[in-house]
Design an enzyme around this catalytic site. Sequence first.
Site, PDB file in Angstrom:
ATOM      1  N   SER A 181       0.834  -1.194   0.000  1.00  0.00           N
ATOM      2  CA  SER A 181       0.000   0.000   0.000  1.00  0.00           C
ATOM      3  C   SER A 181       0.878   1.256   0.000  1.00  0.00           C
ATOM      4  CB  SER A 181      -0.956  -0.031   1.198  1.00  0.00           C
ATOM      5  OG  SER A 181      -1.977   0.932   1.045  1.00  0.00           O
ATOM      6  N   LYS A 217     -20.022  17.724   4.143  1.00  0.00           N
ATOM      7  CA  LYS A 217     -19.011  17.976   5.161  1.00  0.00           C
ATOM      8  C   LYS A 217     -18.735  16.698   5.945  1.00  0.00           C
ATOM      9  CE  LYS A 217     -16.235  20.145   7.919  1.00  0.00           C
ATOM     10  NZ  LYS A 217     -14.900  20.520   7.436  1.00  0.00           N
TER      11      LYS A 217
END
Length: 339
Positions: A168, A220
């Site tokens: 990763s 948000k």
Amino acid sequence: MEFLYEYGIFLAKTVTLVIAIAAVVIIFVGAAVKPKVKKGEIDIEDISEQLEDLKHSFLEHTLSGKALKAFHKTQKADAKKAAANEETKPRLYVIDFNGSVDANEVDSLREEITAIVAIADATKDKVLIRLESGGGVVHGYGLAASQLQRLKNKGIHLTVAIDKVAASGGYMMACVADEIVAAPFAIVGSIGVIAQIPNFNKILKKNDVDFEQITAGEFKRTLTLFGENTDKARDKFKEEIEQTHGLFKQFVSSQRPSLDIDLVATGEHWFATQALDKGLVDTIETSDDTLLKYQDERQIYKVKYKVKKTLSDKLAIGFSGGINKAGVSIYSRFKSLNP
């Protein structure tokens, strides 16, 4: 005798009280004093010298008689020659990066890279990064990869060596290198993105607990821990994950254009011998073999940025390191059980 016993008890109580008061005073003084800015310094280890010492020590314990005398004679001549060549030999700078989930080690990495960039001769010097990381936060490993890119921008040849795992975010760093070497059973790849959070909304409802969350801006907040998640929020969250994955794939492709990115960017990870066939690594060898390969032709230095740490810092780093090692261990065991 009874007097001595009572005096001993009194003395013990007095000492205990004094120590307790002193501890409280130290705590208050420490809290009142403005903390100083932590400063570090670059520490240099001569790996070439360490390798030579190891070689000489082994030979001195295995040779005897005339062979040992001949060795000592040539050793003196070699020492003079090495001293004369030390300044002119090209150098190999070695950096160790053992990345945690939050990639906080990038603070030291940026100092080490800066020191090397300032003194390295791009026409002949090289850098070796011994990299170990199972990945972590995108912004942390993105910055770490950018630090390695600084070497490339200066034309300094970069090799990344993977002995255990570079997955990763770890592979995001590794793919920047001109050459990636890996031990046969090192874990490589995992070009994917994952995000997961628990949701306790049903438990709150069951116990008649209301959860209020006020935001400005439709997205948000998408998925939450305590609120009731909607399909629209899930779709937006998945869209953000896909965007991050797309950027990850684009970055790896730009660094290693010969890769079949759709084949390797599935989130899977492989042992290095398998990764070699897919083009994720270039050579199968350990970092030890890499160093020995350069021993005769280069002067090798290990570069490390050290900051004087407080006791609380050491405890926090020890705890974080323990958690990270446990995660890498679980990751490795899972892979061994699920080849």
